[in-house]
Design an enzyme around this catalytic site. Structure first.
Site, PDB file in Angstrom:
ATOM      1  CD  GLU A 111      45.553  47.965  36.222  1.00 36.21           C
ATOM      2  OE1 GLU A 111      44.310  48.148  36.831  1.00 36.21           O
ATOM      3  OE2 GLU A 111      46.152  48.862  35.726  1.00 36.21           O
ATOM      4  CD  GLU A 131      41.441  49.654  33.150  1.00 34.63           C
ATOM      5  OE1 GLU A 131      41.253  49.228  31.794  1.00 34.63           O
ATOM      6  OE2 GLU A 131      41.838  49.146  34.122  1.00 34.63           O
TER       7      GLU A 131
END
Ligand code: NAI
Length: 709
Positions: A111, A131
């Site tokens: 990210e 995740e």
């Protein structure tokens, strides 16, 4: 400037270098985001800087968020500001920022990289959004920026299966702008110099890869379908899909809001807490209080396996796959030929499925030397015995091993029920004897129960724990009790499944209830797979130990008497076709009703919730005894065993963690209820009672128990 982030300048130019130095993996722990923010501000304000490179020091870029921080947020110890504002400030920087990736850019790391204006990577780099493995979704615009770089379909795949993507593919997908050969920093600086002064591209402003509504609808529906099939019961992959869908329909800012809401829901969910418990648990099990990290270990460079049946053959493959040469011994040529043929067949099917290359397989097969004698056993650093399950035979084999093996060789048994101490007792070197309990199929299942005998040396334990990693297994140390930890708890679990049937439930209903709970397979189907005769033989051997008057299941033994051993005879609790597809068998239902009527067992309608509670709490109650008796070090060790060896759903954290989440008081009350109804098999474990009354959990138990020490 934060000590975790350094800002420097390339000697000969106008390129600033931001270095993240938070070893070992440059996680985004507190201090790192602040350090990056300060660096960006300085770069904005420094007229002599025209572009910047952000790079990780040590072996990797940023491998992810700091998982400990998630726990702090859910326990209310911190609010967690989130990375979104930082990432926007990077993207809004007036000078181009080039992210230089080596090692891993996972989760928050990717990210962060996507907020940069360009990404360059060394050939060995990997990127990913894993995740979901912690029951989460990307929480810093990963679901919004990734589709803008890699397209919707690939983003859905990456965010739902969590698998890493190698640099070359990431380049092809558009996640990486250039692959750098040679020195990464030098290549990144050169790239930065090229782009300095050009208009700055911002990922969040791009939309050319977001696709058309109709096309996306089909892609998103297909992704949901895959999750329903392959990740049954998991909430995070569905949340990830919803967030990516938002990216295709809403503005970037609105999409980020949707992602934030879903991320927070996931973070506070039981599933995520359980998966984070598992993440730490799998590291925790390596810690053994009286076998410290610096305990010397023996090098295992060559091994011998005795017995080439179901387990021996698989175990030989495990060693060969790790590059360790194996002698594989059998009693006679036909058995040896059969064992080797099975190994070849297993490898061939892996090649056929594209999992292994022929070259790899040829190399592995060359490491396996079939033999009918103990010649050359003296060279082996370790022997694993996997002959038939019978004490007399095992003792004979260990007498032989004691005679032929060199001093100091590790002598391991794969027994699933027999006493390691008794086996060790026939040798002159019980300190070298240990249990290495592999699970079937040994070359696939990750669990290795390492069974400590009373006299097993610390060196031998440390050696096996370390070896388990090298073999790609997760080793859990257990004590020497009957069934060790896994099978000892599996007994009551399967017993209750059978009782439920004998009290009126249908075979499929019981299996479905537990599959719905999340088990990979129902308890009766599992019995059919493993072979009902295995348990039957053990029960016959131990019948004299059964207490008179205590209820025992009756139907499974009767099925065995009829020759219904499960899948191997194409009939057990279910019927099987020659492809081994299961079908309910009305005959079984009829027989069970007849047998239970004869035995006078009252028939009734049983609720699904009772099916689950009976099976799972029987397991938990036994787990509590194991803990109290010290045969497992920690509750989490039991959980790790169940997740890796018994198909317990990871998102429930393992049986002991699951009991914690239900509340031990609730579990205890239910166990007491079953005790009143069904008698002494349900006597509550004293530890369960104590913890329930003190309103505590299994996790709070600490590490005072040391298996067998
Ligand atoms: P198996 O019956 O498939 O194989 C045993 C093999 O040992 C046979 O091929 C037999 O010829 C050979 N053998 C017997 N005596 C021998 C000797 N003196 N020297 C060399 N080879 C000899 O049995 P399986 O299922 O592989 O079980 C082996 C051990 O692993 C048992 O202790 C069992 O309890 C344990 N185990 C089995 C599991 C399973 O799912 N089958 C799972 C975990 C442990």
């Amino acid at each position: 400037m934060s000590t975790l982030v350094r800002l420097s300048k390339d000697k000969a130019s106008d390129i600033a270098i931001i270095t993240i130095d938070n070893r070992p993996v440059n996680a985004l722990s507190p201090g790192v985001p602040e350090g990056i923010a300060n660096a960006i501000e300085e770069i904005n304000n420094d007229p002599s800087v025209n572009a910047a490179v952000l790079i990780g020091s040590g072996r990797t870029f940023v491998a992810g968020a700091d998982i400990k921080e998630f726990e702090k947020i859910t326990s209310g110890r911190t609010r967690g500001a989130g990375l979104l504002p930082l990432l926007l400030s990077i993207e809004d920087c007036r000078k181009p920022i080039v992210m230089a990736i080596h090692g891993a850019a996972f989760g928050g790391g990717l990210e962060l990289a996507m907020a940069g204006h360009y990404r360059v990577a060394s050939g060995d780099a990997e990127v990913g959004q894993p995740e979901v493995k912690l029951g989460l979704i990307p929480g810093a615009a990963g679901t919004q920026r990734l589709p803008r770089l890699a397209g919707v379909a690939k983003t859905l795949e990456m965010c739902t299966d969590g698998k890493p993507v190698a640099a070359a593919e990431a380049f092809r997908l558009g996640i990486i702008d250039r692959l750098i050969e040679g020195d990464l920093l030098a290549g990144a600086v050169a790239f930065a110099r090229e782009v300095a002064g050009r208009p700055i591209p911002r990922t969040r402003e791009r939309s050319e890869k977001l696709g058309m509504a109709e096309e996306n609808a089909a892609i998103i529906a297909a992704a949901r379908e895959t999750v329903w099939k392959k990740q049954r019961g998991l909430k995070a992959p569905l949340a990830a899909i919803e967030a990516v869908e938002a990216a295709t329909k809403l503005s970037f800012a609105e999409g980020c809001e949707v992602e934030r809401r879903l991320f927070t829901e996931c973070l506070f969910s039981d599933q995520s807490k359980a998966l984070i418990h598992v993440f730490f648990g799998e590291r925790e099990v390596a810690k053994i209080p009286d076998v410290p990290k610096d305990t010397p270990v023996k090098p295992i460079r060559s091994v011998a396996v005795v017995g080439s049946g179901t387990m021996g053959g698989g175990i030989a493959m495990v060693f060969a796959n790790a590059g360790i040469p194996v002698l594989l011994k059998e009693v006679d040529q036909p058995a040896l030929d059969q064992g080797v043929a099975k190994i070849r067949k297993n490898y061939a099917s892996s090649v056929q499925r594209g999992r292994l290359t022929q070259k790899f397989v040829d190399e592995r097969l060359a490491l396996i030397t079939p033999t009918l004698s103990y010649d050359n056993f003296a060279d082996a650093d370790m022997v694993v015995e996997a002959v038939f399950e019978g004490m007399a035979l095992k003792k004979q084999v260990f007498l032989d091993l004691d005679r032929v093996c060199k001093p100091g060789a590790v002598l391991a048994s794969n027994t699933s029920t027999l006493s390691i101490d008794e086996i060790a007792g026939v040798t002159s070197r019980p300190e070298s004897v240990i249990g290495t309990h592999f699970f079937s199929p040994a070359n696939i299942m990750r669990l290795l129960e390492i069974v400590r005998g009373k006299k097993t040396s610390r060196e031998v334990i440390a050696t096996c724990m370390q070896l388990s990693k090298k073999l790609g297994k997760i080793g859990v140390l257990v004590g020497n009790c009957r069934g060790f930890v896994g099978n000892r708890m599996f007994g009551p679990y399967r017993r209750e499944a059978q009782f439920l049937i004998e009290e009126g439930a249908e075979v499929e209903a019981v299996d479905n209830a537990l599959v719905e709970f999340g088990m990979a397979m129902g308890p009766l189907a599992t019995g059919d797979l493993a072979g009902l005769d295995v348990g039957w033989r053990i029960r016959k051997e131990y019948r004299h130990l059964e207490k008179p008057g205590v209820r025992q299941p009756i139907a499974e033994d009767r099925l065995c008497e009829m020759g219904r051993y499960g899948q191997k005879t194409l009939a057990g609790w279910y019927r099987y076709d020659d492809q081994r597809h299961a079908a309910t068998d009305p005959e079984v239902d009829g027989l069970v009703r007849k047998w239970t009527e004869e035995a006078g067992i009252l028939q009734r309608k049983i609720a699904t919730s009772e099916m689950i509670d009976r099976c799972i709490y029987a397991m938990v109650n036994e787990g509590a005894r194991i803990l109290e008796e010290g045969y497992a070090l920690r509750a989490v060790d039991i959980d790790v065993i169940y997740l890796n060896g018994y198909g317990f759903p990871a998102y429930r954290g393992g049986p002991m963690w699951y009991a914690n989440t239900v509340g031990l008081k609730n579990v205890y009350d239910r166990v007491c209820e079953f005790y009143r109804e069904h008698g002494e098999l349900w006597e509550p474990a004293p530890l369960l009672k104590r913890l329930a009354e003190a309103n505590q959990t299994f996790g709070e138990l600490g590490m005072e128990h040391v298996v067998n020490a």
